[in-house]
Design a protein around this motif. Structure first.
Motif, short mmCIF file in Angstrom:
data_model
loop_
_atom_site.label_atom_id
_atom_site.label_comp_id
_atom_site.label_asym_id
_atom_site.label_seq_id
_atom_site.Cartn_x
_atom_site.Cartn_y
_atom_site.Cartn_z
N UNK A 103 -5.80 7.05 -11.29
CA UNK A 103 -7.45 6.90 -10.72
C UNK A 103 -8.14 5.70 -11.43
N UNK A 104 -8.51 4.94 -10.44
CA UNK A 104 -9.53 3.83 -10.78
C UNK A 104 -8.84 2.65 -10.97
N UNK A 105 -7.57 2.47 -11.11
CA UNK A 105 -6.85 1.44 -11.33
C UNK A 105 -6.74 0.08 -10.27
N UNK A 106 -6.38 0.89 -9.03
CA UNK A 106 -6.14 -0.13 -8.14
C UNK A 106 -7.24 0.12 -6.83
N UNK A 107 -7.68 -0.87 -6.16
CA UNK A 107 -8.48 -0.91 -5.00
C UNK A 107 -7.85 -0.26 -3.79
N UNK A 108 -8.57 0.20 -2.78
CA UNK A 108 -7.79 1.03 -1.69
C UNK A 108 -6.92 -0.03 -1.07
N UNK A 109 -7.25 -1.44 -0.79
CA UNK A 109 -6.50 -2.30 -0.22
C UNK A 109 -5.29 -2.31 -1.21
N UNK A 110 -5.07 -2.68 -2.37
CA UNK A 110 -4.17 -2.49 -3.30
C UNK A 110 -3.06 -1.41 -2.95
N UNK A 111 -3.59 -0.33 -3.03
CA UNK A 111 -3.07 1.09 -2.56
C UNK A 111 -2.13 0.82 -1.34
N UNK A 112 -3.05 0.38 -0.26
CA UNK A 112 -2.53 0.36 1.17
C UNK A 112 -1.50 -0.64 1.06
N UNK A 113 -1.47 -1.96 0.53
CA UNK A 113 -0.60 -2.94 0.64
C UNK A 113 0.69 -2.40 -0.12
N UNK A 114 0.61 -1.79 -1.12
CA UNK A 114 1.65 -1.22 -2.04
C UNK A 114 2.40 -0.05 -1.15
N UNK A 115 1.85 0.57 -0.48
CA UNK A 115 2.12 1.68 0.52
C UNK A 115 3.23 1.08 1.52
N UNK A 116 2.52 0.02 2.01
CA UNK A 116 3.19 -0.74 3.26
C UNK A 116 4.69 -1.20 2.63
N UNK A 117 4.56 -1.75 1.35
CA UNK A 117 5.78 -2.50 0.82
C UNK A 117 6.94 -1.15 0.66
N UNK A 118 6.43 -0.20 0.08
CA UNK A 118 7.38 1.27 -0.01
C UNK A 118 7.90 1.21 1.27
N UNK A 119 7.32 1.25 2.54
CA UNK A 119 7.87 1.61 3.62
C UNK A 119 8.98 0.62 4.24
N UNK A 120 8.66 -0.71 3.81
CA UNK A 120 9.33 -1.99 4.33
C UNK A 120 9.49 -2.87 2.90
N UNK A 121 10.39 -2.72 2.22
CA UNK A 121 10.61 -3.50 0.87
C UNK A 121 10.57 -5.11 1.00
N UNK A 122 10.85 -5.47 2.38
CA UNK A 122 10.92 -6.66 2.43
C UNK A 122 9.37 -7.61 2.65
N UNK A 123 8.36 -6.70 2.72
CA UNK A 123 7.21 -6.90 2.50
C UNK A 123 6.47 -7.02 1.04
N UNK A 124 7.32 -6.76 0.20
CA UNK A 124 6.83 -6.77 -1.26
C UNK A 124 6.71 -8.24 -1.64
#
Length: 400
Positions: A103-124
């Motif tokens: 809680x409170x560690x990451x912004x919504x943008x950071x969470x969304x960006x990491x989620x996209x990378x989880x779906x497609x690791x080449x985005x990491x």
């Protein structure tokens, strides 16, 4: 979006609870604490409330308005964030992967960006690496129960492994190094949780990853840590060999050098070699006194940790009074951690060895209570070595 078998609000409940390392029973206790004195008697028994939480998280029943308010108080969020929210994607990927939501560690943008990378690791990218490093830092705390920390770090390791295999080359090595540190941390936690077999298996993983990364310093660090995984007198020569091997891999910064000499001293103590043990302990203390070491790896090199190890070596060498002198100099109100529990268990052992039965029993009681509180099974194993005369043992309950 991938479908899940529970409503998104139910998934969010589970994700928020696990990120805080609360069991369902602990959440039930927190709900009780969040209730007003005038309404607390409306709550059912703790077992019933725990069962209700299980049904909520399974999506089989939705909390009514009053329970929803208690949940918001317990989690420190508002009702919109808990039951509606606009971060369904974030909830979903944390729910599916088991990676904790801090809680409170990451912004919504950071969470969304990491989620996209989880779906497609080449985005990491470097931001993804930073996200996972921050997660490791958040759960590298000695005040956590080892088993609880393991439960959140294992899915983090799985996520990192996906990236190290599938991410693009610029960040793949960064994830490999991160996987090494994660595996080594899980290894030490298994050691503290009383599972030496799992500790060695994770240590093997850490050493392999460090070698694959061709990072001599990280390999030396994993070897030095491996030397501290065994409390058995079965292979003291092996402990010495691992510590020496660590120093042969690279020129070690002060803290890692001290760690290596710590564990070599343990091996010499178990082998009964007093002179070599004292020499290595003196060298480790000199290394710790060197300024300017910015070693990035996670391990305890505090004065308390050093003193506990020195005292333990003296107990193994049969110099219990010298060990007591060291341990009694430590702060009387040390933090309630598994490391403190182990230090108390060592002190109880030392008191027993010099036949100070009353002090041994009292210290063992304190160690036992703290070991149970912190999940310090290694401390419990140490308590099992404390020899108290039968007439004293009949009046105490210090066995695990």
């Amino acid at each position: 979006m991938v479908d899940i078998d529970v409503p998104i609000w139910a998934a969010r409940l589970g994700v928020l609870r696990r990120g805080r390392l609360w069991s369902q029973r602990e959440l039930a206790e927190r709900l009780s604490a969040a209730a007003d004195e005038s309404t607390r008697d409306r709550l059912p028994a703790l077992e019933t409330l725990t069962s209700m939480i299980r049904l909520w998280e399974a999506g089989e029943r939705r909390p009514d308005e009053w329970y929803a308010e208690l949940l918001c108080r317990a989690f420190g969020v508002d009702e919109t964030e808990l039951f509606v929210g606009d971060a369904a994607g974030t909830t979903l990927w944390h729910y599916l992967t088991g990676i904790p939501l801090v809680p409170g560690m990451f912004t919504a943008e950071e969470e969304e960006s990491t989620g996209r990378a989880i779906e497609a690791p080449q985005r990491a990218d470097d931001r993804t690496v930073g996200y996972f490093r921050a997660i490791l830092d958040a759960y590298t705390r000695t005040d956590l129960r080892p088993a609880d920390a393991i439960s959140v770090l294992r899915p983090v390791f799985v996520g990192i492994e996906e990236f190290r295999h599938d991410a693009s080359s610029p960040v793949r090595r960064a994830f490999l190094l991160l996987a090494t540190e994660n595996a080594e941390l899980i290894s030490r936690l298994h050691h503290e949780a009383g599972n030496p077999g799992r500790a060695l298996a994770w240590s093997d993983e850490a050493v392999r990853d460090a070698r694959e990364a061709a990072d001599a310093l990280l390999e030396a660090y994993t070897l030095a840590q491996r030397g501290g995984l065994s409390d058995t007198a079965g292979d003291p020569g092996g402990l010495v060999a691992l510590a020496v091997a660590a120093r042969e891999r690279a020129h070690l910064p002060a803290r890692v050098d001290a760690l290596s000499r710590h564990h070599e001293a343990q091996g010499h103590a178990l082998a009964g070699n007093l002179d070599m043990c004292r020499r290595r302990l003196e060298e480790s203390a000199q290394s710790l006194a060197e300024p300017g070491d910015d070693t990035p790896y996670r391990f305890d090199c505090s004065t308390q940790a050093h003193d506990t190890l020195c005292a333990g070596c003296l107990v193994d060498l049969g110099h219990a009074r010298d060990a007591i002198e060291i341990l009694e100099q430590q702060p009387p109100k040390a933090p309630p951690t598994y490391a403190t529990a182990y230090a108390l268990a060592r002190m109880a052992h030392a008191y027993a060895d010099v036949h100070e039965c009353e002090r041994s029993v009292e210290t063992a009681r304190q160690a036992l209570a703290l070991a149970r509180q912190t999940g310090a099974l290694r401390a419990l194993r140490e308590l099992a070595k404390v020899h108290i005369p039968p007439q004293e043992a009949r009046h105490t309950r210090i066995r695990p």
